[in-house]
Design an enzyme around this catalytic site. Structure first.
Site, mmCIF file in Angstrom:
data_model
loop_
_atom_site.group_PDB
_atom_site.id
_atom_site.type_symbol
_atom_site.label_atom_id
_atom_site.label_comp_id
_atom_site.label_asym_id
_atom_site.label_seq_id
_atom_site.Cartn_x
_atom_site.Cartn_y
_atom_site.Cartn_z
ATOM 1 N N SER A 198 0.860 -1.181 0.000
ATOM 2 C CA SER A 198 0.000 0.000 0.000
ATOM 3 C C SER A 198 0.896 1.230 0.000
ATOM 4 O O SER A 198 1.763 1.373 0.863
ATOM 5 C CB SER A 198 -0.902 -0.002 1.240
ATOM 6 O OG SER A 198 -1.886 0.995 1.155
ATOM 7 N N GLU A 199 0.689 2.133 -0.972
ATOM 8 C CA GLU A 199 1.670 3.203 -1.176
ATOM 9 C C GLU A 199 1.748 4.225 -0.055
ATOM 10 O O GLU A 199 2.660 5.050 -0.031
ATOM 11 C CB GLU A 199 1.434 3.907 -2.518
ATOM 12 C CG GLU A 199 0.083 4.533 -2.699
ATOM 13 C CD GLU A 199 -0.848 3.668 -3.531
ATOM 14 O OE1 GLU A 199 -1.636 4.224 -4.312
ATOM 15 O OE2 GLU A 199 -0.806 2.422 -3.384
ATOM 16 N N ASN A 200 0.808 4.195 0.885
ATOM 17 C CA ASN A 200 0.915 5.110 2.019
ATOM 18 C C ASN A 200 1.860 4.595 3.097
ATOM 19 O O ASN A 200 2.035 5.232 4.131
ATOM 20 C CB ASN A 200 -0.470 5.372 2.631
ATOM 21 C CG ASN A 200 -1.129 4.111 3.148
ATOM 22 O OD1 ASN A 200 -1.234 3.123 2.439
ATOM 23 N ND2 ASN A 200 -1.580 4.141 4.386
#
Length: 510
Positions: A336-338
């Site tokens: 997840s890019e966060n």
């Protein structure tokens, strides 16, 4: 003799330690970095200041500092953040109070006021690919003035012309982005991006000591960590402040050298943008409508793209739902890019954690063996080709794999988020999951008519009608077809020519 020397050394060492403890005790009580209130922490912010705000959605945002800025009232701010919160919380309250002149962000998200103000010509909005935004900030903190990235090449990001401000009333572009320098390295095209700094960085940590060392919690590292290093003045609010020496040095995420002021927040609402919980019955339920059935068909077929041992990133919407159908016994690690690797299922009711969300801003869990990290680290994984599969939705796809999925000029703007970075990785596969048409309008075309997310980046298209493989030079090849649909029907609903793999054409199974 040796024993006497050791005793003398131990006594001397103890005196030094006692002296240091007394000095630390005195320092803690009068630390120049400690602020008594959030208002005191923001007193130097003036009209026209540039300000970075950590957080992702509403996760890990400096609530108390934002509220203090709202009360202090500086105007014409340049706000730098991944997004602008929601209308009544986070950065949204500064936007509603007309304190922001320019927003530098990656994603508009669900903030309808931000989208409205931008399209009406009331606000400047400079959209950056999320990984580029993170790296611009990281570079500023590291003293690197510019860098080259493959992200955005062949799009408005590189070519220029992206609207930054419309004329008042909307419609006509008043300020547009300018072309960026590009260069070829080892046969691949790159865009030059400049570092991004600010006057102030407002950061949300979990725990700090009076010296300014900071620990973050779970997925709140996001943009907080790189932003804290990139501003001329960094102000950190935390939930707990402890004595100097109470934080184990090997647990510190942000060293004190980056921090100018630290305060204990008075109150934290820690609002959850999308509270999502596990519901095993609904995750596998039979579709309740025709459209649900079509979407389920896409999701189940898309899940067949997973492979054992794979690291994969799933976009918002249909792609994210494919995780429910990873075959039993198959090990797929979700990125997840966060700032999360190893996403698990949604939490059970009552176990939601505001500090643990995915890129869709949904509450999530983490599986054994998972890890947390900052946004710049996350996109280093992407650009460094460590993610083998990216699954995204689309507004349009061209026959040669061009992708458009982030804006309709003058009408709708969501921002590119991390999509431009994800599709720029050269060794990862890009799978598009989408309905074949939109209200009867073709979505698969000779050429995309909307601003591109990436050029020649799509490998596979999965719709409710068929599966296309994409050859970047030869175009589309029909590989699978739904049993009740004819090739003629697919030709009618597809806005470009395609080849049929006649010898190996298979039924589209789930």
């Amino acid at each position: 003799m040796l024993s006497q020397n050791l005793n003398l050394f131990n006594r001397h060492f103890c005196r030094i330690c006692l002296s240091q403890r007394r000095l630390l005790s005195q320092t803690q009580s009068r630390s120049s970095k400690y602020c008594e209130s959030a208002f005191d922490a923001v007193r130097d912010v003036k009209d026209g200041s540039s300000c970075m705000f950590g957080g992702f959605g509403l996760c890990g945002i400096p609530e108390n500092l934002i509220n203090a800025l709202r009360k202090k009232g500086p105007r014409n701010l340049t706000a730098i953040s991944n997004n602008c919160g929601v209308t009544d919380f986070g950065l949204g309250i500064l936007l509603m109070n007309k304190q922001i002149k320019r927003m530098i962000a990656s994603y508009v998200g669900e903030n309808k006021e931000l989208e409205r103000a931008f399209l009406a010509g009331e606000l400047e909005l400079e959209l950056n690919p999320q990984g580029t935004l993170a790296e611009r900030i990281r570079s500023a903190g590291a003293g690197i003035p510019a860098f080259y990235t493959p992200t955005g090449y062949g799009t408005l990001i590189q070519e220029g012309g992206a609207p930054i401000k419309y004329k008042l009333g909307g419609g006509e572009v008043e300020i547009a982005s300018v072309p960026k320098e590009s260069k070829t390295f080892d046969g691949k095209n790159y865009v030059m991006e400049k570092a991004l700094s600010a006057d102030f960085a407002f950061i949300k940590g979990y725990k700090a000591d009076y010296a300014g060392n900071v620990i973050f919690r779970k997925s709140t590292r996001n943009f907080n960590l790189p932003m804290a290093k990139a501003a001329r003045h960094t102000i950190v609010e935390v939930e707990e402040i402890v004595d100097i020496g109470a934080l184990p040095p090997d647990s510190v995420h942000l060293p004190a050298v980056y921090v100018d002021k630290v305060l204990k927040g008075e109150r934290f609402e820690k609002r959850i943008e999308r509270k999502t919980v596990s519901d095993p019955e609904n995750e596998t339920k039979v579709a309740s409508s025709d459209r649900d059935e079509l979407r389920m068909r896409i999701i189940k077929r898309a899940a067949r793209e997973f492979q054992d041992g794979m690291y994969a990133n799933l976009g918002i919407g249909i792609p994210a739902l494919a995780s429910n159908f990873i075959p039993k016994g198959m090990n797929v690690t979700l990125h997840s890019e966060n700032g999360l690797l190893g996403s698990g299922p949604f939490p059970v009711p009552g176990m939601e954690d505001a500090d643990l969300i995915n890129a869709a801003k949904e509450t999530i869990t983490i599986l054994p063996g998972g890890s947390y990290f900052s946004s710049d680290e996350s996109f280093a994984m992407v650009r460094g080709n460590h993610i083998q599969l990216t699954m995204l939705g689309a507004l349009q796809v061209s026959q040669y794999g061009d992708l458009a999925n982030w804006m309709i000029p003058g009408k709708m703007v969501k921002g590119m988020g991390g999509a431009m970075d994800l599709v720029s990785a050269t060794q990862g596969r890009v799978v598009i999951t989408m309905e074949h048409t939109s209200k009867g309008v073709h979505k698969i075309l000779d050429e995309c008519t909307l601003p591109l997310t990436g050029k020649n980046v799509v490998d596979t298209i999965v719709t409710e009608k068929c599966v296309f493989k994409v050859d970047k030079e030869q175009g589309l090849l029909l590989k699978e077809i739904w049993p009740t649909i004819s090739i003629e029907e697919i030709k009618e609903s597809t806005g470009c020519d395609f080849q049929v793999d006649s010898d190996n054409l298979a039924e589209m199974l789930q």
